[in-house]
Write a protein that holds these residues in place. Sequence first.
Motif, mmCIF file in Angstrom:
data_model
loop_
_atom_site.group_PDB
_atom_site.id
_atom_site.type_symbol
_atom_site.label_atom_id
_atom_site.label_comp_id
_atom_site.label_asym_id
_atom_site.label_seq_id
_atom_site.Cartn_x
_atom_site.Cartn_y
_atom_site.Cartn_z
ATOM 1 N N ILE A 94 0.737 -1.274 0.120
ATOM 2 C CA ILE A 94 0.082 0.135 -0.017
ATOM 3 C C ILE A 94 0.871 1.112 -0.100
ATOM 4 C CG2 ILE A 94 -2.173 -1.101 1.083
ATOM 5 C CD1 ILE A 94 -1.279 0.023 3.746
ATOM 6 N N TYR A 95 2.282 1.163 -0.066
ATOM 7 C CA TYR A 95 3.041 2.361 -0.305
ATOM 8 C C TYR A 95 3.997 1.834 -1.363
ATOM 9 C CZ TYR A 95 5.991 6.303 0.073
ATOM 10 O OH TYR A 95 6.796 7.505 -0.347
ATOM 11 N N ARG A 96 3.906 2.184 -2.510
ATOM 12 C CA ARG A 96 4.746 1.769 -3.762
ATOM 13 C C ARG A 96 5.428 2.856 -4.681
ATOM 14 N NH1 ARG A 96 0.799 -1.708 -7.127
ATOM 15 N NH2 ARG A 96 2.488 -1.838 -8.471
ATOM 16 N N GLU A 97 5.357 4.009 -4.033
ATOM 17 C CA GLU A 97 6.071 5.207 -4.558
ATOM 18 C C GLU A 97 7.379 5.085 -4.885
ATOM 19 O OE1 GLU A 97 4.149 7.873 -5.450
ATOM 20 O OE2 GLU A 97 2.708 6.314 -4.767
ATOM 21 N N GLU A 98 8.261 4.216 -4.418
ATOM 22 C CA GLU A 98 9.663 3.912 -4.630
ATOM 23 C C GLU A 98 9.869 3.186 -5.902
ATOM 24 O OE1 GLU A 98 12.297 4.319 -1.861
ATOM 25 O OE2 GLU A 98 10.668 5.881 -1.753
ATOM 26 N N GLU A 99 8.652 2.644 -6.271
ATOM 27 C CA GLU A 99 8.845 2.094 -8.000
ATOM 28 C C GLU A 99 9.107 2.969 -8.880
ATOM 29 O OE1 GLU A 99 5.093 -0.152 -8.289
ATOM 30 O OE2 GLU A 99 5.767 -1.621 -6.823
ATOM 31 N N ARG A 100 8.690 4.191 -8.513
ATOM 32 C CA ARG A 100 8.879 5.565 -9.581
ATOM 33 C C ARG A 100 10.256 5.664 -9.898
ATOM 34 N NH1 ARG A 100 3.795 7.402 -10.312
ATOM 35 N NH2 ARG A 100 2.545 7.105 -8.346
ATOM 36 N N GLU A 101 11.110 6.188 -9.008
ATOM 37 C CA GLU A 101 12.687 6.129 -9.251
ATOM 38 C C GLU A 101 13.548 5.642 -8.520
ATOM 39 O OE1 GLU A 101 13.278 10.665 -8.861
ATOM 40 O OE2 GLU A 101 11.628 10.852 -10.401
ATOM 41 N N MET A 102 13.214 5.356 -6.893
ATOM 42 C CA MET A 102 14.302 4.611 -6.170
ATOM 43 C C MET A 102 14.526 3.400 -6.935
ATOM 44 S SD MET A 102 16.618 4.914 -4.182
ATOM 45 C CE MET A 102 16.324 6.150 -2.867
ATOM 46 N N LEU A 103 13.540 2.296 -7.046
ATOM 47 C CA LEU A 103 13.839 0.819 -7.425
ATOM 48 C C LEU A 103 14.525 0.922 -8.690
ATOM 49 C CD1 LEU A 103 10.824 -0.957 -5.882
ATOM 50 C CD2 LEU A 103 12.868 -0.205 -4.812
ATOM 51 N N PRO A 104 13.995 1.541 -9.745
ATOM 52 C CA PRO A 104 14.788 1.447 -11.123
ATOM 53 C C PRO A 104 16.285 1.792 -11.000
ATOM 54 C CG PRO A 104 12.758 2.619 -11.246
ATOM 55 C CD PRO A 104 12.779 2.415 -9.673
ATOM 56 N N LEU A 105 16.485 2.827 -9.957
ATOM 57 C CA LEU A 105 17.933 3.424 -9.876
ATOM 58 C C LEU A 105 18.740 2.219 -8.993
ATOM 59 C CD1 LEU A 105 20.312 5.373 -9.566
ATOM 60 C CD2 LEU A 105 19.238 6.075 -7.413
ATOM 61 N N CYS A 106 18.053 1.498 -8.167
ATOM 62 C CA CYS A 106 18.799 0.321 -7.367
ATOM 63 C C CYS A 106 19.196 -0.709 -8.408
ATOM 64 C CB CYS A 106 17.742 -0.074 -6.340
ATOM 65 S SG CYS A 106 17.959 1.117 -4.665
ATOM 66 N N ALA A 107 18.019 -0.940 -9.050
ATOM 67 C CA ALA A 107 18.363 -2.027 -10.251
ATOM 68 C C ALA A 107 19.617 -1.939 -11.136
ATOM 69 C CB ALA A 107 16.868 -2.332 -11.194
ATOM 70 N N ASP A 108 19.439 -0.511 -11.730
ATOM 71 C CA ASP A 108 20.643 -0.178 -12.548
ATOM 72 C C ASP A 108 21.975 -0.202 -11.728
ATOM 73 O OD1 ASP A 108 21.295 1.255 -15.135
ATOM 74 O OD2 ASP A 108 22.075 2.567 -13.504
ATOM 75 N N GLN A 109 22.004 0.288 -10.558
ATOM 76 C CA GLN A 109 23.359 0.241 -9.664
ATOM 77 C C GLN A 109 23.635 -0.924 -9.043
ATOM 78 O OE1 GLN A 109 25.411 3.152 -10.098
ATOM 79 N NE2 GLN A 109 24.141 3.285 -11.771
ATOM 80 N N GLY A 110 22.740 -1.900 -9.223
ATOM 81 C CA GLY A 110 23.145 -3.130 -8.387
ATOM 82 C C GLY A 110 23.170 -2.942 -7.071
ATOM 83 N N VAL A 111 22.148 -2.270 -6.362
ATOM 84 C CA VAL A 111 22.035 -2.069 -4.984
ATOM 85 C C VAL A 111 20.700 -2.889 -4.553
ATOM 86 C CG1 VAL A 111 21.233 -0.402 -3.265
ATOM 87 C CG2 VAL A 111 22.799 0.332 -5.201
ATOM 88 N N GLY A 112 21.186 -3.709 -3.380
ATOM 89 C CA GLY A 112 19.921 -4.449 -2.633
ATOM 90 C C GLY A 112 18.776 -3.572 -1.870
ATOM 91 N N VAL A 113 17.569 -4.026 -2.106
ATOM 92 C CA VAL A 113 16.714 -3.320 -1.301
ATOM 93 C C VAL A 113 16.114 -4.086 -0.273
ATOM 94 C CG1 VAL A 113 14.336 -2.335 -1.683
ATOM 95 C CG2 VAL A 113 16.036 -2.286 -3.652
ATOM 96 N N LEU A 114 15.852 -3.398 0.963
ATOM 97 C CA LEU A 114 15.744 -3.928 2.441
ATOM 98 C C LEU A 114 14.449 -3.364 2.654
ATOM 99 C CD1 LEU A 114 19.264 -4.007 3.590
ATOM 100 C CD2 LEU A 114 18.076 -5.760 2.522
ATOM 101 N N PRO A 115 13.226 -3.481 2.167
ATOM 102 C CA PRO A 115 12.097 -2.776 2.837
ATOM 103 C C PRO A 115 11.709 -2.634 4.048
ATOM 104 C CG PRO A 115 11.513 -4.095 0.993
ATOM 105 C CD PRO A 115 12.721 -4.592 1.537
#
Length: 322
Positions: A191-212
């Motif tokens: 119910i909070y997916r605003e990170e999908e707009r910019e942060m998650l694509p940036l992390c995918a591009d830079q090889g950064v692991g996401v820890l919600p």
Amino acid sequence: MQYAKLGSTGLDVSRICLGCMTYGEPDRGVHEWTLGAEAARPLIRQALEAGVTFFDTANVYSDGTSEEIVGKALRDFARRDEIVLATKVHGRMRPGPNGGGLSRKAIMSEIDHSLTRLGTDYVDLYQIHRYDHDTPVEETMEALHDLVKAGKVRYIGASSMYAWEFSKAQYTAERHGWTRFVSMQNHYNLIYREEEREMLPLCADQGVGVLPWSPLARGRLTRDWGAVTERSTNDAFGSRLYLESDRSIVEAVGRIAAEREVPRARIALAWLLHQATVAAPIVGAAKPHHLDDAVAAVELKLSGEELAALEQSYTPHAISGH
């Protein structure tokens, strides 16, 4: 339990990270609902026995007592080389100048205080708890790099901030040959997916692991809409994060959980574990069944139709959690 690399590093982490904000002396700090050592230790032991090797705390949690409780339990129940221990720096630990933030002075002081409370000579992942707008990013990144070179920290990570701020920090580190962040701990759930707009694509591009953090939306995804708990009644921060329009998503979780005949928490966590950038949701556990549900979610595979049903009612939110 399953394990995954943290971003593009060689570090293996369990797909569930035990979030330790739940553990701390309730008369210290701002969270009156936390569990003291006697209640926390069996849960930490249960997590270890279930294969959880990744533990996340912070200096500011319960005025440092979370680190003390977690450190003592891990020393008693686990081998240090087999666990991944994470903590954070930024929050105010004492009144007056230099009592918080990400200056060189604050970082150098707080890592030593954290290591003392945790009872270890290094942490595997040292995270900045938020962005510090009052300190030059160069000062922060060089100080963190120096901790890595001193052997006090193995990897560094960041937490909730804007994508441009995270990009600036990474660019600064790369430009100077300093250590880059390998993880992003951010506010992300059904119910909070605003990170999908910019942060998650940036992390995918830079090889950064996401820890919600807050993967179950402060428990809202685990119960009927409008139901309250002791924590929700006293959680002023959490009460500002979500909207009435989120009800339809909570109801969709309930329907799929009923069809699957599993608790709702398993559905909400399984959805997160299906997201490509997510290494490990940070799950708080105040009761044994919280851990049971989290571990079971790792094996739960959702169908394309179920994923679509969970996602289709999402409505945009104002940025929150930074």
